[in-house]
Design a protein around this motif. Sequence first.
Motif, PDB file in Angstrom:
ATOM      1  N   UNK A   1     -70.185 -31.094  86.485  1.00 14.78           N
ATOM      2  CA  UNK A   1     -69.037 -30.965  85.574  1.00 14.78           C
ATOM      3  C   UNK A   1     -67.786 -31.578  86.211  1.00 14.78           C
ATOM      4  N   UNK A   2     -67.594 -31.328  87.509  1.00 11.28           N
ATOM      5  CA  UNK A   2     -66.458 -31.917  88.220  1.00 11.28           C
ATOM      6  C   UNK A   2     -66.519 -33.437  88.160  1.00 11.28           C
ATOM      7  N   UNK A   3     -67.711 -33.995  88.368  1.00 12.89           N
ATOM      8  CA  UNK A   3     -67.897 -35.444  88.311  1.00 12.89           C
ATOM      9  C   UNK A   3     -67.565 -35.982  86.918  1.00 12.89           C
ATOM     10  N   UNK A   4     -68.031 -35.306  85.889  1.00 10.37           N
ATOM     11  CA  UNK A   4     -67.783 -35.742  84.508  1.00 10.37           C
ATOM     12  C   UNK A   4     -66.278 -35.748  84.188  1.00 10.37           C
ATOM     13  N   UNK A   5     -65.589 -34.668  84.559  1.00 11.13           N
ATOM     14  CA  UNK A   5     -64.150 -34.578  84.274  1.00 11.13           C
ATOM     15  C   UNK A   5     -63.360 -35.646  85.022  1.00 11.13           C
ATOM     16  N   UNK A   6     -63.734 -35.876  86.283  1.00 11.15           N
ATOM     17  CA  UNK A   6     -63.002 -36.854  87.078  1.00 11.15           C
ATOM     18  C   UNK A   6     -63.230 -38.272  86.572  1.00 11.15           C
ATOM     19  N   UNK A   7     -64.453 -38.589  86.157  1.00 12.01           N
ATOM     20  CA  UNK A   7     -64.740 -39.944  85.645  1.00 12.01           C
ATOM     21  C   UNK A   7     -63.953 -40.203  84.368  1.00 12.01           C
ATOM     22  N   UNK A   8     -63.859 -39.206  83.489  1.00 11.07           N
ATOM     23  CA  UNK A   8     -63.074 -39.360  82.253  1.00 11.07           C
ATOM     24  C   UNK A   8     -61.610 -39.649  82.571  1.00 11.07           C
TER      25      UNK A   8
ATOM     26  N   UNK B   1     -59.421 -43.257  82.198  1.00 11.27           N
ATOM     27  CA  UNK B   1     -58.190 -43.223  81.397  1.00 11.27           C
ATOM     28  C   UNK B   1     -57.037 -43.907  82.134  1.00 11.27           C
ATOM     29  N   UNK B   2     -56.892 -43.606  83.429  1.00  7.71           N
ATOM     30  CA  UNK B   2     -55.733 -44.106  84.177  1.00  7.71           C
ATOM     31  C   UNK B   2     -55.973 -45.461  84.821  1.00  7.71           C
ATOM     32  N   UNK B   3     -57.225 -45.801  85.145  1.00  2.94           N
ATOM     33  CA  UNK B   3     -57.495 -47.057  85.826  1.00  2.94           C
ATOM     34  C   UNK B   3     -58.160 -48.069  84.900  1.00  2.94           C
ATOM     35  N   UNK B   4     -57.998 -47.901  83.618  1.00  6.46           N
ATOM     36  CA  UNK B   4     -58.570 -48.847  82.656  1.00  6.46           C
ATOM     37  C   UNK B   4     -57.935 -50.225  82.819  1.00  6.46           C
ATOM     38  N   UNK B   5     -56.623 -50.234  83.020  1.00  3.45           N
ATOM     39  CA  UNK B   5     -55.909 -51.496  83.222  1.00  3.45           C
ATOM     40  C   UNK B   5     -55.546 -51.634  84.705  1.00  3.45           C
TER      41      UNK B   5
END
Length: 436
Positions: free
Chosen positions: A387-394, A398-402
Amino acid sequence: MERSIFNDHLKICVLWKIKLSGQETLAQIALRSGTQDGGKVSVESYTFNPEVARKELAAMISLHEYPLCMVEHIGFRRFVSALQPLFKMITRNIIRTNCYRFFTFCYAMQKGHYGCIQGRKKESLKLHGSKSRIAITSDMWTSQNQKRGYMAVTGHFIDNSWKLRNIIMTFIYVPAPHTGEVICEELYDALVEWNIDEKISTVTLDNCTTNNSVITELIKKIGPSKLMLEGILFHMRSAAHILNLIVKDGLEVILSAIKKIRDSVAFWTATPKRVEKFEEMAKFLKVPIVHKLGLDCKTRWNSTYKMLSIAIPYEAVFSRASCVEKLYDCAPRKNGLLLDRLKMFDEITKVFSGTDYVTANIQLLKICEAKVKITKWSECRNPIIQVVSKNMIEKFDKYWKDIQGPMGIATVLDPRFKVDHFLGIFETLLGLNSDQ
């Protein structure tokens, strides 16, 4: 009898002797040696003045950021007494007042009320005389006890000797409301005051919507034509702050466990008696006392990591304490598995927070390293880690898309990486191949 005691005291009272001699302060005239031009040694008179010594003590603490409590340390008091027995050491509250007066005096001098400080002149000349552009970092926070907002502005540049320099340009109170216009006005005034408003390369701010409007207003005030690429690369988002947001989002899953550890630390550090009792239980269980327990700052995840890294090795002591102390009912469970994974973020945060070296060229590499490891966590059999991995990847996506322009340019210019390495980072972060 009382009159006799009083007369005896007057015979040895130093302050009374000073008053009779006509002096205003506890000053001592002595001799000291000095070296003149030509190597000749001369002896000259020297007057010890406690007021001057107290001002210099406040200046030293302010300059080197020493803790105020150092004036109460026994070793420091003995050292000062050995240097000058006539100096009466002051308390922490008095030195705090003296430091505040020193800061007020220096700030007034900076504003021109008492002239100009030579040190500030030199720093201003360094900034203005440097041929390179200047990168600005700014941060705002609210004082816990005063409930007031403050802003610090720091300038980073490469001087003409190719050395990395950073100068704290201003530290000011920002009146509410903290809108984009208000913050922009204070930031722009600092740039104009140092005469570098036309030499800015980038401005690094925390990742919040208010700062987006700050950048928009600042570009209007400076003028796009005076910025690199019309201001396209002007706004840099703080990598350390984004990392902080990612980790905090991942820690949401174990907030209850963190709260138990925080409550445990607060309970066993509340009084000296409890601290001693905790240490006695640790010795009984043969648990080495390497570090003392300490509470974290809830808004900074790395301080939470430090609290966890110190407290978790004492899990056996906490378990024993729940059986011994009736009032203690918040013993934490084992959390070492997650702590090992958080260590990576703590190390990356320290790298991002460095001030003695350039960080722009290594940020993408460290971000890519974090993304790879977070993705691997999803393969762990522990459901909490998944769950921690899933939340962090989301949050990560979001922030490193660009990819921020200056970070990409710095990576390409690094002779260790070049374009091929940069394309590999793109593939890892965005899931695209080099052709795409």
